[in-house]
Structure formats: C-alpha cells, structure tokens
Design a protein around this motif. Sequence first.
Motif, PDB file in Angstrom:
ATOM      1  N   SER A 202       7.345   4.846  -9.791  1.00  0.00           N
ATOM      2  CA  SER A 202       7.803   5.130  -8.427  1.00  0.00           C
ATOM      3  C   SER A 202       6.716   5.829  -7.620  1.00  0.00           C
ATOM      4  N   ARG A 203       5.964   6.717  -8.269  1.00  0.00           N
ATOM      5  CA  ARG A 203       4.856   7.397  -7.588  1.00  0.00           C
ATOM      6  C   ARG A 203       3.810   6.381  -7.118  1.00  0.00           C
ATOM      7  N   TYR A 204       3.416   5.494  -8.018  1.00  0.00           N
ATOM      8  CA  TYR A 204       2.382   4.516  -7.674  1.00  0.00           C
ATOM      9  C   TYR A 204       2.867   3.539  -6.600  1.00  0.00           C
ATOM     10  N   MET A 205       4.134   3.136  -6.682  1.00  0.00           N
ATOM     11  CA  MET A 205       4.659   2.241  -5.654  1.00  0.00           C
ATOM     12  C   MET A 205       4.652   2.936  -4.293  1.00  0.00           C
ATOM     13  N   GLY A 206       4.943   4.243  -4.279  1.00  0.00           N
ATOM     14  CA  GLY A 206       4.897   4.986  -3.029  1.00  0.00           C
ATOM     15  C   GLY A 206       3.500   5.058  -2.451  1.00  0.00           C
ATOM     16  N   THR A 207       2.498   5.282  -3.317  1.00  0.00           N
ATOM     17  CA  THR A 207       1.114   5.343  -2.828  1.00  0.00           C
ATOM     18  C   THR A 207       0.642   3.980  -2.318  1.00  0.00           C
ATOM     19  N   ILE A 208       1.019   2.907  -3.021  1.00  0.00           N
ATOM     20  CA  ILE A 208       0.643   1.559  -2.572  1.00  0.00           C
ATOM     21  C   ILE A 208       1.298   1.242  -1.242  1.00  0.00           C
ATOM     22  N   LEU A 209       2.589   1.582  -1.101  1.00  0.00           N
ATOM     23  CA  LEU A 209       3.299   1.320   0.151  1.00  0.00           C
ATOM     24  C   LEU A 209       2.726   2.146   1.300  1.00  0.00           C
ATOM     25  N   SER A 210       2.252   3.360   1.006  1.00  0.00           N
ATOM     26  CA  SER A 210       1.658   4.180   2.074  1.00  0.00           C
ATOM     27  C   SER A 210       0.393   3.523   2.614  1.00  0.00           C
ATOM     28  N   SER A 211      -0.448   3.014   1.718  1.00  0.00           N
ATOM     29  CA  SER A 211      -1.673   2.334   2.157  1.00  0.00           C
ATOM     30  C   SER A 211      -1.342   1.061   2.929  1.00  0.00           C
ATOM     31  N   LEU A 212      -0.315   0.345   2.471  1.00  0.00           N
ATOM     32  CA  LEU A 212       0.109  -0.869   3.172  1.00  0.00           C
ATOM     33  C   LEU A 212       0.615  -0.523   4.566  1.00  0.00           C
ATOM     34  N   LEU A 213       1.392   0.545   4.674  1.00  0.00           N
ATOM     35  CA  LEU A 213       1.925   0.957   5.972  1.00  0.00           C
ATOM     36  C   LEU A 213       0.801   1.291   6.946  1.00  0.00           C
ATOM     37  N   ILE A 214      -0.189   2.058   6.487  1.00  0.00           N
ATOM     38  CA  ILE A 214      -1.317   2.417   7.359  1.00  0.00           C
ATOM     39  C   ILE A 214      -2.054   1.168   7.824  1.00  0.00           C
ATOM     40  N   SER A 215      -2.292   0.247   6.895  1.00  0.00           N
ATOM     41  CA  SER A 215      -3.037  -0.971   7.235  1.00  0.00           C
ATOM     42  C   SER A 215      -2.263  -1.846   8.214  1.00  0.00           C
ATOM     43  N   LEU A 216      -0.946  -1.969   8.019  1.00  0.00           N
ATOM     44  CA  LEU A 216      -0.140  -2.798   8.910  1.00  0.00           C
ATOM     45  C   LEU A 216      -0.079  -2.197  10.315  1.00  0.00           C
ATOM     46  N   VAL A 217       0.020  -0.880  10.394  1.00  0.00           N
ATOM     47  CA  VAL A 217       0.103  -0.222  11.706  1.00  0.00           C
ATOM     48  C   VAL A 217      -1.235  -0.277  12.434  1.00  0.00           C
ATOM     49  N   MET A 218      -2.326  -0.041  11.706  1.00  0.00           N
ATOM     50  CA  MET A 218      -3.640   0.050  12.338  1.00  0.00           C
ATOM     51  C   MET A 218      -4.294  -1.306  12.566  1.00  0.00           C
ATOM     52  N   GLY A 219      -4.011  -2.276  11.689  1.00  0.00           N
ATOM     53  CA  GLY A 219      -4.704  -3.550  11.806  1.00  0.00           C
ATOM     54  C   GLY A 219      -6.176  -3.369  11.460  1.00  0.00           C
ATOM     55  N   GLY A 220      -7.059  -3.963  12.255  1.00  0.00           N
ATOM     56  CA  GLY A 220      -8.476  -3.900  11.953  1.00  0.00           C
ATOM     57  C   GLY A 220      -9.154  -2.622  12.394  1.00  0.00           C
ATOM     58  N   THR A 221      -8.556  -1.881  13.343  1.00  0.00           N
ATOM     59  CA  THR A 221      -9.224  -0.709  13.918  1.00  0.00           C
ATOM     60  C   THR A 221      -8.293   0.491  13.891  1.00  0.00           C
ATOM     61  N   PHE A 222      -8.788   1.614  13.357  1.00  0.00           N
ATOM     62  CA  PHE A 222      -8.006   2.849  13.342  1.00  0.00           C
ATOM     63  C   PHE A 222      -8.068   3.466  14.736  1.00  0.00           C
ATOM     64  N   SER A 223      -6.900   3.709  15.345  1.00  0.00           N
ATOM     65  CA  SER A 223      -6.840   4.197  16.723  1.00  0.00           C
ATOM     66  C   SER A 223      -5.872   5.369  16.848  1.00  0.00           C
ATOM     67  N   PHE A 224      -6.012   6.096  17.953  1.00  0.00           N
ATOM     68  CA  PHE A 224      -5.119   7.225  18.214  1.00  0.00           C
ATOM     69  C   PHE A 224      -3.694   6.745  18.449  1.00  0.00           C
ATOM     70  N   GLY A 225      -3.539   5.653  19.212  1.00  0.00           N
ATOM     71  CA  GLY A 225      -2.209   5.106  19.456  1.00  0.00           C
ATOM     72  C   GLY A 225      -1.539   4.672  18.168  1.00  0.00           C
ATOM     73  N   GLY A 226      -2.307   4.018  17.288  1.00  0.00           N
ATOM     74  CA  GLY A 226      -1.757   3.611  16.006  1.00  0.00           C
ATOM     75  C   GLY A 226      -1.360   4.803  15.154  1.00  0.00           C
ATOM     76  N   PHE A 227      -2.129   5.894  15.236  1.00  0.00           N
ATOM     77  CA  PHE A 227      -1.820   7.087  14.454  1.00  0.00           C
ATOM     78  C   PHE A 227      -0.504   7.708  14.914  1.00  0.00           C
TER      79      PHE A 227
END
Length: 462
Positions: free
Chosen positions: A406-431
């Motif tokens: 469950s811990r590892y699935m949470g960490t994987i999902l967190s990285s997926l969430l960040i990538s889906l929200v930010m897309g190719g560029t990390f931005s203030f609006g995305g944050f």
Amino acid sequence: MNARSWWLIIAVGFGILLNPLNSSMVSVALPRLQDEFRLDFTVVSWIIFSFYIASAIAQPVMGKASDVFGRRRIFLAGLAVAFLASIFAPLSTNFGWLVVFRIVQSVGTSMMVAVGMAIVRVHMTKKQGTALSVLSIFLSGAAAIGPFVGGVLLHLWDWQGIFWINLPFVAASFALAWKTIPKDDTPASALSGRSLRQWMQQMDAAGILLFASGLIALLVGLLRLTSTGQASFFNVATGFAGLLLLAAFVRREFTVASPFIPLRTFAQYPAMTRVNIEFMLVNVLYYSIFFGLPSYLQLVRHVSEYHTGLLMLSLGLCSLLASPLAGRWIDRSGPRPALLLSSVLMTAGSLWIVLLDQASPVISVCIALAAFGIGNGLNNVGMQAALFASSPKEMIGVASGLFSTSRYMGTILSSLLISLVMGGTFSFGGFRILGAILAIIAVSLVALSWRGRSAAQLQKSS
C-alpha cells in the motif's frame, strides 16, 4: 548488548538506509536531470516510477528468496548489486540507461531491506526492541535527510553525486556484514531439492510479470497521453493493454496458492482493508508534496538546490519529532485520534498550498511542510498500530506485506498525479491545482479516519 551486536546493527543499518536515502535524494535532483537530458517533466518522472515499481516487486520477492538462499547471501548480494549500480549510473550517456541502473539500484537496496530486520531479529536474542528501533532510525532518518543530502551534493558536484554517495556506505556495510552476520545454515539440499518450476510457482513469477507489465503499460499510456495531448492509437492501446494485464493479475491472485499479493486477504478482513486504503491515500498526499515541492521551489521560485534541501529538511525533521510523541499518545488513546489529527493537518497543508502566490515568502512554504511532516509522523506510528489492531495475529506477516504494498502504491500514484497535473512543464498554476486535488483527497481521508474512529468506539463500547 555486546560490541559484536552493535556492529551487526550498524552493518545492517548502513545497508538498509540506502533504499530510503536513494528514493528521497532524487526529489531535489529532478530539475537538474530534466535540464541535463533535455526532457519534459513527464519523462523525467520515470526516475521515480522505476525505483518504486522495482522496490514494490523486489522486496517481497527477495524476502521469499531469502528462505531458499539464506539471508546473509541475499544481504551481501544486495550490497554488491547496489555498488555496481552506483558506479555505472553516473556514467550513463542517456536517460534510458540511467533509468536501467536506477532499477538495478532499487533491486539491490530492496534485497537488504527485505532481510535486514529479519537478520537482527534472528541473530539477536536480547534487547530486540532496542535493536529494531535503532534500525527504524536508520530508515526514517535516511528518508528525512535525503532531500537535504541531495541538495548539498548537487551544490558541491552534480547529479552524479547522488549515486557516488552510496559507495562508502556500501563498502562499510559489506566489510562489517562479512564479519558480523553469521553464515546461513540453509543446507545445499534445500536449493537442489526444488525444481526451477516449483521455485517460480512459489514466487508467483507469472503474477509478478502481469503486475509489472500491466502497471508499466498503464503508466506509459497515461503519461504519453498527458505529455503529447493526443489520444493516439498507441497511447490508448497501451493504456488499455495495461488495464487488461492488471485485470488478469487480479483474477490470478484470487486463484493461485502462493500469490504475489494475497488479494483474498482484503476480502476477508474489511477493517484491515480500510487501514490499507487510508495508508495508500496518506502516501499519495505525503509524496506528492515530497516530490512536487522541490520542483516548485527550483523551477517556479528559482531557489537553489542547496536551499531547497534545507527547506525540505523541515518536512523530515517534523516527521521524526512527531513520531515518538505520537507513540505515547497512541499508547493512551489508541491510533484513531492521532490519525484524525493527521488527516486534518494534511488538509490544512493542502489548502495552504492553494492560497500561496508567487509573491509569498519562500519561508512560508515551511508551514505546509510542517503540517505534512507532523501529519506523516503521526501516521507512521498510528497506521502501524491500526494495522495490528485490525489484523488477526495469525495473519500479521501477510498484513505487514500488504501494508508495504500500500505504501508503494501510494508513492507511485503520487508521482502519477504530479505528472498528469503538470504535463510536460512544471508550473505555478499546475502546482495550485495539485494542492486543490490534494485537499480533496485529504478531506476524504478525514472522513475515513472519522468513520474508523466511530467504528473503534462502537467496538470498544460493545
């Protein structure tokens, strides 16, 4: 404890700290790697995905393998693998090879984590509690200071430094382990008396393959769709294939005798299932901040890696300081009040992120970090206590394995969430959007914690 026992603890401690240290140092290095290899944010996130997927698979597999090959052999082999990965990773000529060596590093460090606690528990018959608590400090301390260490290494050298730093720990651990860990008493007949097919069935090799290939295919499809913004045939087909493979994995795990992840246990024990869901959501929240905030500080606020590491240190220190206080509180009142406060703090931290603007003092970020750090410290102890309270004694080994998953699935999902929200560029609006999503997840966690608290009170009164 005598001197040999302490040297055994130090030998194991130096080995097991490499997994959390390497998983956390990279959080500060993401912008540097993105610039070095000229990648968008979605692609560079695979440096995180690859490590956690490999750890989620390698740790339970190596735990089983140690029963066949011996714990000392697995521990020393893990050190050798980690040593080779730490040498060759800095020599990577492209990002693909870096990810490959990152996976090798994850497997090597997972081999030590999988058997380190067991080595101390088996070979130390006195003051086991003290020994295990010292090892817990190695694990939690390495995770806490990882971003700071990563920031210092990037400031002094470059991204290669986050791999070179492993070499003295590996060398010290190997030298001490060779002398202090007793030789395995596994007879040679234990290895020769089992066929390759039988060993593969015990490991559930087919289940591991379905899980890994399905998860990777789904991630590739989703991330390419986010990065390109195009629902091409390849993106859709890859994502759909991943779902089919994961569905096949779930079906298999309900039928085989020795499953990689015993999903039947979730159906049999709903209270334990709720704890694992809560723990997964907690890790989604915590690691979304853990990996997202350094990129925000460096790419949006233009804070140096060194100062980013210093700021992130407040997250780990708050977590470390809160854990022993949480233990005393939980001993008196049970885990549920602490878990409820933790979810409230993480909700407040998420909302604070939404309210930040580009003119906010950088030091104000520490308020969000403190909220998540204290919340994580409460959860580290509270979730373990809740797991033990909801799991039958005869199932505690299986329950602990599911808890780690469950811990590892949470960490994987967190990285997926960040990538889906930010897309190719990390931005203030995305944050800020990320903060809003985390607030929604945190509110749902508050509801689950409250429901769990009510259920615990009802069970106590009856």
